[in-house]
Design a protein around this motif. Structure first.
Motif, PDB file in Angstrom:
ATOM      1  N   PRO A   1      -1.198   1.130  -9.372  1.00  0.00           N
ATOM      2  CA  PRO A   1       0.154   0.535 -10.182  1.00  0.00           C
ATOM      3  C   PRO A   1       0.844  -0.469  -9.657  1.00  0.00           C
ATOM      4  O   PRO A   1       1.219  -1.426 -10.326  1.00  0.00           O
ATOM      5  CB  PRO A   1       1.003   1.814 -10.633  1.00  0.00           C
ATOM      6  N   GLY A   2       1.078  -0.268  -8.527  1.00  0.00           N
ATOM      7  CA  GLY A   2       1.930  -1.268  -7.656  1.00  0.00           C
ATOM      8  C   GLY A   2       1.282  -2.516  -7.545  1.00  0.00           C
ATOM      9  O   GLY A   2       1.966  -3.597  -7.895  1.00  0.00           O
TER      10      GLY A   2
ATOM     11  N   ASN B   1       0.944  -1.110  -0.110  1.00  0.00           N
ATOM     12  CA  ASN B   1       0.094   0.037  -0.003  1.00  0.00           C
ATOM     13  C   ASN B   1       0.907   1.134  -0.109  1.00  0.00           C
ATOM     14  O   ASN B   1       1.998   1.309   0.514  1.00  0.00           O
ATOM     15  CB  ASN B   1      -1.095  -0.183   1.155  1.00  0.00           C
ATOM     16  N   ILE B   2       0.602   2.287  -0.744  1.00  0.00           N
ATOM     17  CA  ILE B   2       1.224   3.390  -0.879  1.00  0.00           C
ATOM     18  C   ILE B   2       1.236   4.155   0.621  1.00  0.00           C
ATOM     19  O   ILE B   2       0.401   4.259   1.290  1.00  0.00           O
ATOM     20  CB  ILE B   2       0.499   4.412  -1.844  1.00  0.00           C
ATOM     21  N   ILE B   3       2.491   4.900   0.879  1.00  0.00           N
ATOM     22  CA  ILE B   3       2.532   5.485   2.060  1.00  0.00           C
ATOM     23  C   ILE B   3       2.047   6.831   1.854  1.00  0.00           C
ATOM     24  O   ILE B   3       2.700   7.693   1.562  1.00  0.00           O
ATOM     25  CB  ILE B   3       3.989   5.355   2.623  1.00  0.00           C
TER      26      ILE B   3
ATOM     27  N   VAL C   1      -7.449  -2.483  -2.098  1.00  0.00           N
ATOM     28  CA  VAL C   1      -6.514  -1.283  -2.649  1.00  0.00           C
ATOM     29  C   VAL C   1      -7.196  -0.138  -1.644  1.00  0.00           C
ATOM     30  O   VAL C   1      -8.021  -0.359  -1.076  1.00  0.00           O
ATOM     31  CB  VAL C   1      -6.725  -0.955  -4.018  1.00  0.00           C
ATOM     32  N   ALA C   2      -6.111   0.855  -1.464  1.00  0.00           N
ATOM     33  CA  ALA C   2      -6.523   2.192  -0.793  1.00  0.00           C
ATOM     34  C   ALA C   2      -6.658   1.839   0.757  1.00  0.00           C
ATOM     35  O   ALA C   2      -7.494   2.396   1.403  1.00  0.00           O
ATOM     36  CB  ALA C   2      -7.741   2.872  -1.334  1.00  0.00           C
ATOM     37  N   ASN C   3      -5.740   0.903   1.234  1.00  0.00           N
ATOM     38  CA  ASN C   3      -5.925   0.614   2.668  1.00  0.00           C
ATOM     39  C   ASN C   3      -4.614   1.345   3.196  1.00  0.00           C
ATOM     40  O   ASN C   3      -3.522   0.672   3.463  1.00  0.00           O
ATOM     41  CB  ASN C   3      -5.595  -0.879   2.771  1.00  0.00           C
ATOM     42  N   ASN C   4      -4.651   2.788   3.305  1.00  0.00           N
ATOM     43  CA  ASN C   4      -3.558   3.503   3.891  1.00  0.00           C
ATOM     44  C   ASN C   4      -3.416   3.960   5.099  1.00  0.00           C
ATOM     45  O   ASN C   4      -2.579   4.839   5.426  1.00  0.00           O
ATOM     46  CB  ASN C   4      -3.178   4.653   2.687  1.00  0.00           C
TER      47      ASN C   4
ATOM     48  N   PHE D   1       5.758   0.444   7.907  1.00  0.00           N
ATOM     49  CA  PHE D   1       7.261  -0.451   8.027  1.00  0.00           C
ATOM     50  C   PHE D   1       6.920  -1.923   6.740  1.00  0.00           C
ATOM     51  O   PHE D   1       7.602  -2.002   6.202  1.00  0.00           O
ATOM     52  CB  PHE D   1       7.574  -0.770   9.353  1.00  0.00           C
ATOM     53  N   GLU D   2       5.627  -1.963   6.896  1.00  0.00           N
ATOM     54  CA  GLU D   2       5.303  -3.187   6.080  1.00  0.00           C
ATOM     55  C   GLU D   2       5.088  -2.850   4.495  1.00  0.00           C
ATOM     56  O   GLU D   2       4.820  -3.675   3.703  1.00  0.00           O
ATOM     57  CB  GLU D   2       3.858  -4.011   6.390  1.00  0.00           C
ATOM     58  N   TYR D   3       5.039  -1.548   4.126  1.00  0.00           N
ATOM     59  CA  TYR D   3       5.028  -1.171   2.873  1.00  0.00           C
ATOM     60  C   TYR D   3       6.225  -0.538   2.390  1.00  0.00           C
ATOM     61  O   TYR D   3       7.350  -0.279   2.982  1.00  0.00           O
ATOM     62  CB  TYR D   3       3.841  -0.126   2.638  1.00  0.00           C
ATOM     63  N   PHE D   4       6.365  -0.118   1.125  1.00  0.00           N
ATOM     64  CA  PHE D   4       7.533   0.385   0.421  1.00  0.00           C
ATOM     65  C   PHE D   4       7.838   1.774   0.282  1.00  0.00           C
ATOM     66  O   PHE D   4       8.901   2.197   0.452  1.00  0.00           O
ATOM     67  CB  PHE D   4       7.544  -0.347  -0.972  1.00  0.00           C
ATOM     68  N   SER D   5       6.679   2.505  -0.045  1.00  0.00           N
ATOM     69  CA  SER D   5       7.208   4.026  -0.476  1.00  0.00           C
ATOM     70  C   SER D   5       5.745   4.642  -0.866  1.00  0.00           C
ATOM     71  O   SER D   5       4.752   4.281  -0.863  1.00  0.00           O
ATOM     72  CB  SER D   5       8.002   3.826  -1.819  1.00  0.00           C
ATOM     73  N   GLU D   6       5.996   6.124  -0.769  1.00  0.00           N
ATOM     74  CA  GLU D   6       4.866   6.835  -1.361  1.00  0.00           C
ATOM     75  C   GLU D   6       5.006   6.976  -2.833  1.00  0.00           C
ATOM     76  O   GLU D   6       3.993   7.688  -3.251  1.00  0.00           O
ATOM     77  CB  GLU D   6       5.259   8.475  -0.575  1.00  0.00           C
TER      78      GLU D   6
END
Ligand code: GLC
Length: 695
Positions: free
Chosen positions: A179-180, A108-110, A153-156, A119-124
């Motif tokens: 996109p991810g 998920n997008i940061i 999706v969109a679990n931010n 911490f479990e996700y990659f990036s903005e």
């Protein structure tokens, strides 16, 4: 076991309704190892199927696995090959534990720095997130284990995650949040996990547009869509929307027993925990729905076939031993390599790398434990863990003294003591820490945040007396170095008062060894920020409507302007920009050019007397188009490369077409004609050269 040439369709055709239902919802794992379990159909040779957490390592109750660094640390390496190698290791360790699917990567997008699972996700950034998600998926699937990109999706955010609705435009979804997952699906993921939240009012488990029309029909995803745990909103709605597998399918009590979840953590206690009474929706209720025609039996057959195809793809119908490996030297080395390469040197007045014979005082709450991760389903219990102080002691030639100085910052754990943190709260004794600092050549303060699934951070400050500790130590030792072990952006009010700051994220089991290697210069700090650091009031989600939302609706009013896209558009100077990271070496860039195949090449010279690891970043800056607001620049590609002291190399960065296009809600994807600037640099705010590209 039938002749294994039997096609999946033949098996589906032979299954009774009861047997089909048994393959589309979870049950109790008789071996109590799996996070999610599907019993087989012995009569037809359908094997059982086990799904297991998580992105940082394989979590089986009572057993150990390699605890890799947090996913944000992996992304900070800007080296997707490391991610693929981690995926391979996750696959091998899953098989060693008898598991068939890994419930990861999380991608998920940061969007907000407060999210308890950053911490479990990659990036903005969607390109960076997608590159790493795809690489981890490739690695896991290469080992004949199903990868499960999550949470679609969109679990931010974690606040109200099972009820909030993300009010987000199609353009924003397409340009930022989808996109991810597209990259992960294109990389061959056999499964996708839907998120708890709603998108524009509909729960993701029941979201026909995003699950069937986009994921399955438009992207051609032929794997199975699995719900998050207790995250299936309905029987008919979910089945007809395209959900294929309901997890865990068992009651909360059965789950607690299986996982020994602490009674103190009552699911209902936390705003972000699911309603665990809603379970078994794809059991009898689905059977009734099929019998009364609310769900076509063909849909049920498709649900079953999607799972069976993945079982067949990974060889579960073959009679071969699924050999894996656990805790091998190569997995240990990989865990340390990622932690080293993901560490980001934010500031350095020359205090780093440390002198070999420096006397060091190691201070702070988490100095005496290894920072494995945050609380929740990704928790790990590794075979070994190397506290920061132990790594320093092992590496140092000078004396090493250790003083926590402040009360222990407690972890938040879903499980009994799974982080192995040595409990035992001491009262703050900052004087002891400052006394040790005064005696030492270098004062090394290790600070941390505390996060967990199901909970968001209240602010971006460091918990407890940590800021006070840093300031007190910096006041008595002008060579104070701070190691920040955080889940993402944190506020560092004392940043100008210390000699150097290393952001190590959660380094995992290799904590002490990786930190020591960087601090003593055995490895160049190769990490770059995959997220923007800034005061919490400067983020686009600072307003309550944007986070945590109002009346259970989270307004994604910022659109695609998340992270550096926001700071660039608003011309706000961040504390540390996306892509930032110092090296011990120094680089000069020259002779940038765009080659015909859409690759940017640039000459980079390491003008220092030390080997270095550089990350060359290329950003695409689009032409102005009336009436269209676009980010000032978007990451188009990156290349991480070792450059020996004094050497000059030609670095090539391939540009992703996605960085040129935009999504128009009427016309779909399009590329505006005009001149695009290709900016080459070390961060969004350290652009060294640029070239033009005409589209
Ligand atoms: C959790 C998490 C998900 C995890 C699953 C199984 O609630 O949201 O990431 O894989 O349930 O533990």
């Amino acid at each position: 076991m039938p002749d294994d040439t039997t096609a999946v369709d033949d098996i589906v055709a032979a299954l009774t309704l009861e047997e089909k239902l048994g393959l589309v919802h979870g049950a109790v794992d008789p071996e109590e190892t799996a996070t999610g379990y599907v019993p087989g159909v012995e009569r037809l040779g359908v094997p059982e199927f086990r799904l297991v957490d998580g992105p940082l390592g394989v979590r089986v109750p009572g057993r150990s696995s390699t605890a890799f660094p947090a996913s944000i640390s992996l992304a900070a390496t800007f080296d997707a090959d490391l991610a693929r190698r981690q995926g391979v290791a996750l696959g091998r360790e899953a098989k060693a534990h008898g598991q068939d699917a890994v419930l990861g990567p999380g991608l998920n997008i940061i969007r907000t720095p407060h999210c308890g699972r950053n911490f479990e996700y990659f990036s903005e950034d969607p390109l960076l997130s997608g590159a790493f998600a795809a690489a981890v998926v490739e690695g896991i699937q290469a080992e004949d284990v199903v990868a499960t990109p999550k949470h679609y999706v969109a679990n931010n955010q974690e606040t109200g995650r099972t009820t909030v609705s993300a009010a987000v435009s199609e353009r924003t979804l397409r340009e930022l949040y989808l996109p991810g997952f597209r990259a992960a699906v294109d990389a061959g993921a056999g499964s996708v996990m839907t998120s708890y939240n709603r998108v524009d009012g509909t729960h993701m488990s029941d979201h026909h547009h995003l699950v069937t029309e986009v994921l399955k029909d438009e992207w051609g995803f032929d794997g199975y869509v699995v719900s998050d745990w207790f995250g299936t909103e309905s029987t008919v709605g979910a089945a007809n929307a395209g959900l294929d597998l309901e997890m865990p399918g068992i009651s909360q009590e059965e789950l607690r027993t299986a996982f020994g979840i602490e009674d103190s953590l009552d699911f209902e206690d936390h705003d972000g925990m699911p309603d665990a009474t809603e379970t078994g929706l794809f059991a009898e209720p689905l059977g009734e729905a099929v019998e009364n025609g609310d769900v076509h039996e063909g849909r049920l057959d498709d649900m079953v076939a999607r799972l069976l195809r993945q079982m067949k793809r990974i060889g579960l119908f073959d009679d071969e031993e699924r050999e894996g490996e656990l805790d091998t030297p190569s997995h240990r080395r990989l865990a340390e390599s990622i932690a080293r390469r993901g560490s980001v040197l934010l500031t350095n007045d020359g205090a780093l790398p440390l002198d070999e014979d420096a006397d060091v005082a190691v201070l702070g709450s988490s100095a005496t434990s290894a920072m494995l991760g945050g609380g929740g389903s990704s928790e790990m219990d590794p075979f070994e863990r190397i506290p920061t102080a132990d790594g320093i002691r092992e590496r140092a030639s000078g004396t090493v003294t250790v003083e926590r100085g402040i009360a222990k910052i407690e972890d938040f754990s879903f499980f009994e003591d799974s982080n192995g943190s040595d409990h035992g709260t001491v009262e703050s004794d900052i004087e002891a820490a400052t006394a040790a600092a005064e005696e030492a050549d270098v004062a090394l303060v290790v600070v941390r945040d505390t996060v967990s699934e199901a909970i968001d951070r209240a602010d971006l400050g460091l918990p407890g007396d940590q800021d006070e500790l840093v300031e007190a130590v910096a006041a008595v030792n002008d060579r104070t170095v701070v190691v920040v072990q955080s889940s993402g952006p944190v506020e560092l009010p004392w940043r100008d008062d210390v000699a150097a700051i290393l952001e190590s994220w959660y380094p995992g089991q290799a904590d002490g060894d990786a930190i020591a290697a960087i601090l003593y210069g055995d490895a160049d700090p190769g990490g770059r920020l995959p997220v923007t650091f800034a005061p919490q009031s400067d983020y686009p989600t600072a307003d309550e409507r944007a986070f945590p939302g109002v009346d259970d609706v989270v307004h994604y009013d910022e659109g695609a302007f998340v992270g550096y896209r926001h700071f660039d558009a608003e011309r706000v100077e961040p504390t540390f920009p996306f892509g930032h990271g110092l090296s011990y070496a120094d680089y000069e860039y020259r002779d940038a050019e765009l080659t015909d195949d859409g690759t940017v090449s640039v000459t980079v010279e390491n003008v220092a007397d030390r080997d270095g690891r550089e990350v060359v970043q290329a950003y695409v800056s689009p032409p102005e188009v009336d009436g269209v607001s676009r980010p000032v620049r978007e990451l188009g590609g990156f290349t991480a490369i070792e450059i020996p002291a004094g050497e000059t190399v030609i670095v090539r960065v391939s540009l992703d077409d996605a960085a040129f296009r935009r999504y128009d809600e009427d016309e779909g994807w399009l590329v505006d004609e005009g001149e695009y600037g290709i900016e080459i640099g070390r961060s969004t705010r350290d652009i060294r050269l640029d070239v033009a590209a005409i589209r």
